[in-house]
Each structure stands twice: as structure tokens, then as C-alpha cells.
Design a protein around this motif. Structure first.
Motif, PDB file in Angstrom:
ATOM      1  N   GLU A   1      17.281  57.464  39.481  1.00 27.43           N
ATOM      2  CA  GLU A   1      18.022  56.291  39.088  1.00 27.43           C
ATOM      3  C   GLU A   1      19.467  56.729  38.542  1.00 27.43           C
ATOM      4  N   VAL A   2      20.375  55.700  39.056  1.00 25.07           N
ATOM      5  CA  VAL A   2      21.837  56.069  38.679  1.00 25.07           C
ATOM      6  C   VAL A   2      22.289  54.744  38.336  1.00 25.07           C
ATOM      7  N   ASN A   3      22.833  54.629  36.974  1.00 22.25           N
ATOM      8  CA  ASN A   3      23.436  53.505  36.438  1.00 22.25           C
ATOM      9  C   ASN A   3      24.886  53.488  36.592  1.00 22.25           C
ATOM     10  N   VAL A   4      25.361  52.518  37.208  1.00 24.84           N
ATOM     11  CA  VAL A   4      26.837  52.552  37.737  1.00 24.84           C
ATOM     12  C   VAL A   4      27.744  51.279  37.305  1.00 24.84           C
ATOM     13  N   SER A   5      29.047  51.408  36.939  1.00 24.99           N
ATOM     14  CA  SER A   5      29.977  50.382  36.803  1.00 24.99           C
ATOM     15  C   SER A   5      31.033  50.703  38.122  1.00 24.99           C
ATOM     16  N   PHE A   6      31.215  49.672  38.780  1.00 27.33           N
ATOM     17  CA  PHE A   6      32.180  50.054  39.962  1.00 27.33           C
ATOM     18  C   PHE A   6      32.985  48.703  40.192  1.00 27.33           C
ATOM     19  N   LYS A   7      34.196  48.911  40.812  1.00 28.51           N
ATOM     20  CA  LYS A   7      34.949  47.972  41.277  1.00 28.51           C
ATOM     21  C   LYS A   7      35.312  47.925  42.635  1.00 28.51           C
ATOM     22  N   LEU A   8      35.815  47.047  43.286  1.00 31.64           N
ATOM     23  CA  LEU A   8      36.001  46.816  44.798  1.00 31.64           C
ATOM     24  C   LEU A   8      37.301  46.054  44.754  1.00 31.64           C
ATOM     25  N   PHE A   9      38.044  46.747  45.745  1.00 27.67           N
ATOM     26  CA  PHE A   9      39.645  46.259  46.060  1.00 27.67           C
ATOM     27  C   PHE A   9      39.828  45.747  47.069  1.00 27.67           C
ATOM     28  N   ALA A  10      40.910  44.929  47.470  1.00 24.43           N
ATOM     29  CA  ALA A  10      41.599  44.617  48.664  1.00 24.43           C
ATOM     30  C   ALA A  10      42.927  44.569  48.405  1.00 24.43           C
ATOM     31  N   PHE A  11      43.877  45.102  49.180  1.00 26.90           N
ATOM     32  CA  PHE A  11      45.248  45.378  49.075  1.00 26.90           C
ATOM     33  C   PHE A  11      45.931  44.049  49.776  1.00 26.90           C
ATOM     34  N   ASP A  12      46.937  43.804  48.863  1.00 23.69           N
ATOM     35  CA  ASP A  12      47.829  42.754  48.985  1.00 23.69           C
ATOM     36  C   ASP A  12      49.230  43.367  49.522  1.00 23.69           C
ATOM     37  N   HIS A  13      49.421  43.358  50.980  1.00 17.50           N
ATOM     38  CA  HIS A  13      50.795  44.079  51.287  1.00 17.50           C
ATOM     39  C   HIS A  13      51.893  43.477  50.826  1.00 17.50           C
ATOM     40  N   ILE A  14      52.038  42.112  50.891  1.00 17.08           N
ATOM     41  CA  ILE A  14      53.076  41.544  50.486  1.00 17.08           C
ATOM     42  C   ILE A  14      53.603  41.550  49.221  1.00 17.08           C
ATOM     43  N   ARG A  15      52.658  41.431  48.082  1.00 16.22           N
ATOM     44  CA  ARG A  15      52.996  41.591  46.772  1.00 16.22           C
ATOM     45  C   ARG A  15      52.740  43.124  46.344  1.00 16.22           C
ATOM     46  N   ASP A  16      52.483  44.102  47.185  1.00 19.31           N
ATOM     47  CA  ASP A  16      52.111  45.361  46.790  1.00 19.31           C
ATOM     48  C   ASP A  16      51.290  45.546  45.631  1.00 19.31           C
ATOM     49  N   ARG A  17      50.053  44.779  45.512  1.00 18.58           N
ATOM     50  CA  ARG A  17      49.288  44.800  44.466  1.00 18.58           C
ATOM     51  C   ARG A  17      47.717  44.815  45.096  1.00 18.58           C
ATOM     52  N   TYR A  18      46.702  45.167  44.121  1.00 19.22           N
ATOM     53  CA  TYR A  18      45.623  45.260  44.426  1.00 19.22           C
ATOM     54  C   TYR A  18      44.618  44.097  44.135  1.00 19.22           C
ATOM     55  N   LEU A  19      44.037  43.231  44.734  1.00 19.02           N
ATOM     56  CA  LEU A  19      42.946  42.351  44.220  1.00 19.02           C
ATOM     57  C   LEU A  19      41.796  43.053  43.649  1.00 19.02           C
ATOM     58  N   THR A  20      41.318  42.908  42.299  1.00 18.41           N
ATOM     59  CA  THR A  20      40.229  44.088  41.915  1.00 18.41           C
ATOM     60  C   THR A  20      39.146  43.010  41.618  1.00 18.41           C
TER      61      THR A  20
END
Length: 577
Positions: A113-132
Motif C-alpha cells: 500500500e502506497v499513500n501519495v499526494s501528487f500533482k498533474l501539469f499541462a504547459f501553457d506555451h504562450i504564457r510560459d507557465r504550468y497549469l497545476t
């Protein structure tokens, strides 16, 4: 000194609404999502990124599910699972679905059993930022549940719209951060006292100027079942020595604590301005007086008592513009009750018209707040030395305890005179200019020398002439310019100092210096001349001064003209400046 504690009560779980960011980014919210938080950040995912250069290929070929390569985090192996047209098994058709799956489960021990906190990302090429995107819950991976993620990670309409920046030139980037929670078995118990009795102490020091010792202690005082004392260095301690006062809080009964026991305290150290009755707090807040009024905005209140008597909680000024943004002042005449302030005026700077700002907006600001002293005709200026970051979640910064009400209401202090008072502000918006330069240096380039040979020099009738272009270090250098001046626009020529007296003929070798080198002016004593000229091929020159003697008060490079005659078969005459 003030000690406070925060108590947390855990209730039974209730469905939580997603924290939306429609004003932050063009992402629609999931009404059925539980505890999902969406935000933007500049830092890329720490653990794994998946870049797809031909996303349309996956869509057109109806690839239902794409699994990334395996990567390792926290002692376990993981992979991303992407559904470019939505996870049909979960009845998703109009969103991209993205999941984190645990891999190589066959190598894990029985009952793992593994307990995890995780985040998923998508990159915004125009604003050079990551939607988290993160689920606030801790997810439990086990043999019956090997995958967690977001069914409706991103709407397909939003993703496919190039103006949003997620899919640009058929390229997109997804990523993840995985934090495995491992129970170490260690812990401790902390007891906090909220609002302890006698939580303030004032230390008055007599004959301060007569203090000769390096440091002195206050008498012990009791707060929260512990003894404390103040330590003062009148001339500063260590790095601050000779620059200002140093003041510290010490636990006086530390020797009575059990081994490894710690005591935490929230406190403020303040010094009283006895002339104005104000307290200066340690922590970057600077209070000063000045004659010049606020540059950006002033608010004058002619009947302050009306606001107090009618219990006006918050008064907002008109909107004013500074640095391309709109602002307003927010005044709490009886203190900001939401911040538990009752005995001070509270004053804040607030950014206005945030609806008109672009998604993900952020404004870094340094600002000052003012109150006018009618008697001294000066402005009390209060500034926090920190740069404050205004964004969609924090639209207001200022001072909860701007000025004590007792001090403000006392007419002898001049802040409130004939029921009239004046507040103001100056706002300095920090903008990144994006300007700069790039310097590329080549050490010891090939072909770093060039010789220019001029035939029939004496026959030249033109005012100046250029050499052919030549290549050094992968670049073409413009041709050297040869003129009658020793300091030409495109080359610099240097002569050697003459040791002869002015007016006498001197003979010496003169040499051309190539490239944009700086002009060197030789110093000379009184009655010593500087013979400058140039030659294309080495040879002897006879240099004579035509006019003006060199004196002690005149530099050798005077306005007088020189003539240089080359000695030899080709006797050409060159004028130098």
C-alpha cells in the motif's frame, strides 16, 4: 510579547467544491470534483514531463490511451496514462483524461500500500507557465486501485484553442510531481496557549545615553508559564555593531526544560516614539517624517467624526491609476474588525478593476502610506520594506495597525484637526523590462591578425580610404579607415612619446593599431611634445611641430598641427592632428 495558537477540528468528510480559477485561466470548473485545486506556476514539474510533438496523430488515429515510460520516485515506479479523447470507460468524451499509475506492481510485497499526494501539469506555451491540478486528498494506491487522476483534466475545446497555449504547433507537454508519504514513526506533542495572560511587557530604560556596557538585560517577566527577558545591545551586536540598536527576546528559564523540549512563541519587538506616541515594530516597517506630499493620491476627510459615529466599517477612496494599473485606498476608521483590530486605524492599498486584467495576472509593488500632520506641516510615512505581490488571491496589502486611535484623536499630534484628516499613498510598480544583451566571446580566434599593404602611398589624393574587409572569429570586420587624423572614426592610431623638446625634429617608429581600441594619450612634462602619426610599412618619420608650444597647462594633444615626412625614397607628407 504575544503567544497565539491555532486549533484545528476535524469533522466528518463532506463533499468539497473545486476551487475554481476562471479569472486565473481559461479552464472550466468541475462541479462534481472533490477538493480539486487548479493554479498556475512558473516552475516545471520536478519528477516527470511528457512532451508530444504530434498530438494530432494520436487523435486522428483514435489512440484511446497512451502510457508514458516508467520513472521512479520515492522508491516506487510510476507512469502517466493519457486519454487524448477522454476516458470512454468513465463516460468522458469532451475532456482530456490524465492519470498517474503505479508500475511494476508484481515486484511489490504482498499487501502493499502506497499513500501519495501528487500533482498533474499541462504547459501553457504562450504564457510560459504550468497549469497545476491537484486533489487535496491523499490517494491510496494498492493492488485493487493502481491508478488515480483526473477524468476531466482539461476541456477539449480549451485544449485545442491555440490562444490558450496548451496545444501549439501540434505540440503539448504534460507532467507530474509525486510525493510518497512514508510514516517514520517519529512525532511530538505541542501544547499552545492562545492569548495568555499578561502577554505584554514594557521595559523603560533611564539614562540611556550614559550606558557604557556592551549589553544589558531587562528584569525577568512571566508569560505563558515561562520566564522571559529582553536583551539589548545599545550599539548593535555582531554585524550590526555601530549601525543601530539590537534587541532580542530570551527564554530565562531554559535550564528548567526537559531534554530536547522546545518552546515556540509568536512575538513582536517594538520601540516607542515618545514624541508621537507611535510604536515602531521590528519586521521591515519603516516610519519617518517628510515635507513632500504623496506623489500619487491623497484623500482628505473633512468630517471624520461622522464616519466614526455612524460606525462606517470601511471607506474606499476613488479609483486612481499608477503604473498602468488602477488602485484605491481602503480605510477602516475604527480598525479592521476582521483582523481583530479595535484600537488602531487600519489603512490598505487595493488593486481595482481586476476583472479587466489578463488571466494569471500578478503585480509586484513597493508602496508607502501617509497621514498628514497639520501642526508640523509634515507627512508621517509608513512603508514595509518588502515587495508586495498583488494577484487574484491577494488584492490588498497594507497595515492593520496603521496608527493608534488615541494618538490619532489627540489634537496635539496634528493628525486630526478641526475634524479634518488627510491620508495618501505612493505606488511603485515593478515591471520587468525584458531588455538585455548577449555577449559571445571567442578566445584566441583563428586568423586574428591582418596586414594592410598600400602601394604608391604618395600618389593617394583622396581624403581617406578603407582597407578590404577581413574575417576574424566568424565575423567580418569593417575595413580600417586611414585619414589625416591620428584618431580616426574606425581605427585608433597610437604614436610613441617623443623625448625631444618642442620645435625640434624627432625621429621615431610609428605603428598602426587595428580594431576599436581606446585612444591612449601619453602624458608629457612641460616643453615635451607628443609626436603622433602613422605608417603603413615600418619606416622612419621626421616630425615637426607647426604651431603652438607645449606648456605646463596645455596637454600635448593641443590644436597645433604636426607634419610627418617619411624619410626614404618615397617621401610622402602626412598631417597628424
Amino acid at each position: 510579547m504575544h503567544v497565539s495558537a491555532a486549533m484545528e477540528t476535524r469533522n466528518s468528510k463532506k463533499p468539497k467544491q473545486e476551487i475554481g480559477v476562471e479569472s486565473l485561466h481559461p479552464v472550466t470548473n468541475n462541479d462534481h470534483a472533490l477538493g480539486i485545486v487548479r493554479s498556475l506556476r512558473d516552475i516545471p514539474p520536478a519528477h516527470y514531463c511528457l512532451k508530444i510533438n504530434t498530438f494530432s496523430f494520436m487523435v486522428n488515429n483514435k489512440i484511446e490511451n497512451y502510457e508514458s515510460c516508467v520513472f521512479e520516485v520515492g522508491g516506487y515506479k510510476w507512469k502517466l496514462s493519457l486519454y487524448p479523447n477522454g476516458n470512454k470507460k468513465r463516460n468522458v468524451t469532451d475532456h482530456i483524461s490524465l492519470y498517474l499509475g503505479i508500475a511494476d506492481t508484481k515486484t511489490l510485497p504482498p499487501g502493499w500500500e502506497v499513500n501519495v499526494s501528487f500533482k498533474l501539469f499541462a504547459f501553457d506555451h504562450i504564457r510560459d507557465r504550468y497549469l497545476t491540478i491537484q486533489d487535496g486528498e491523499i490517494q491510496r494506491f494498492h493492488w485493487m486501485k493502481t491508478q488515480w487522476g483526473i477524468d476531466k483534466f482539461l476541456p477539449l475545446d480549451t485544449f485545442n484553442d491555440a490562444t490558450n497555449g496548451y496545444l501549439l504547433d501540434d505540440c503539448c507537454v504534460f507532467g507530474t510531481e509525486v510525493f510518497v508519504l512514508k510514516n517514520s514513526g517519529k512525532g511530538e506533542c505541542m501544547s499552545l496557549i492562545k492569548d495568555p495572560a499578561n502577554n505584554s511587557y514594557t521595559w523603560k530604560i533611564e539614562n540611556f545615553s550614559a550606558i557604557k556596557i556592551e549589553c544589558l538585560y531587562s528584569p525577568d517577566f512571566v508569560v505563558g508559564d515561562h520566564k522571559w527577558k529582553l536583551l539589548l545591545y545599545p550599539n548593535g551586536s555582531k554585524q550590526s555593531k555601530g549601525k543601530g540598536l539590537s534587541l532580542f527576546l530570551e527564554l530565562a528559564d531554559s535550564q528548567n526544560l526537559p531534554n530536547e523540549r522546545k518552546v515556540y512563541a509568536e512575538f513582536k519587538l517594538r520601540m516607542k516614539n515618545q514624541a508621537y506616541g507611535t510604536w515602531s515594530e521590528h519586521g521591515g516597517i519603516v516610519r519617518s517624517l517628510r515635507d513632500i506630499p504623496p506623489a500619487d493620491y491623497c484623500i482628505k476627510i473633512n468630517n471624520f467624526s461622522f464616519m466614526v459615529n455612524n460606525k462606517v466599517e470601511d471607506y474606499e477612496s476613488g479609483v486612481f491609476e499608477v503604473g498602468g494599473y488602477k488602485w484605491k485606498l481602503s480605510l477602516y476608521p475604527n480598525g479592521n474588525k476582521k483582523r481583530n483590530v479595535t484600537d488602531h486605524i487600519s489603512l490598505y492599498l487595493r488593486i481595482a478593476d481586476t476583472e479587466a486584467l489578463p488571466p494569471g495576472w500578478e503585480v509586484n509593488v513597493s508602496f508607502k502610506l501617509f497621514v498628514f500632520d497639520h501642526i508640523q506641516d509634515k507627512y508621517l510615512t509608513i512603508q514595509d520594506g518588502e515587495i508586495q505581490r498583488f494577484h487574484w488571491m491577494k488584492t490588498q496589502w497594507g497595515f492593520d495597525k496603521f496608527l493608534p486611535l488615541d494618538t490619532f484623536n489627540d489634537v496635539t499630534n496634528g493628525y486630526l484637526l478641526d475634524d479634518c484628516c488627510v491620508f495618501g499613498t505612493e505606488v511603485f510598480v515593478l515591471k520587468y523590462s525584458g531588455k538585455g544583451e548577449c555577449i559571445s566571446l571567442i578566445k584566441d580566434p583563428a586568423n586574428n591578425s591582418y596586414t594592410w599593404k598600400i602601394e604608391k602611398f604618395s600618389a593617394i589624393k583622396d581624403e581617406y580610404l578603407y582597407s578590404p574587409d577581413f574575417v576574424v572569429g566568424d565575423h567580418k570586420c569593417c575595413g580600417s579607415k586611414l585619414t589625416g587624423s591620428c584618431r580616426s572614426g574606425r581605427s585608433t592610431f597610437e604614436g610613441r612619446r617623443s623625448e625631444k623638446r618642442s620645435g625640434e625634429a624627432v625621429k621615431g617608429s610609428l605603428q598602426v593599431l587595428r580594431g576599436p581600441t581606446s585612444v591612449r594619450r601619453w602624458s608629457a612634462d612641460a616643453n615635451r611634445a607628443l609626436a603622433s602619426g602613422y605608417e603603413v610599412r615600418r619606416g622612419l618619420f621626421e616630425v615637426k611641430r607647426r604651431s603652438r608650444k607645449v606648456t605646463e597647462n596645455r596637454r600635448p594633444w593641443g590644436r597645433g598641427r604636426w607634419s610627418a615626412t617619411r624619410l626614404g625614397r618615397d617621401s610622402s607628407v602626412v598631417n597628424g592632428g
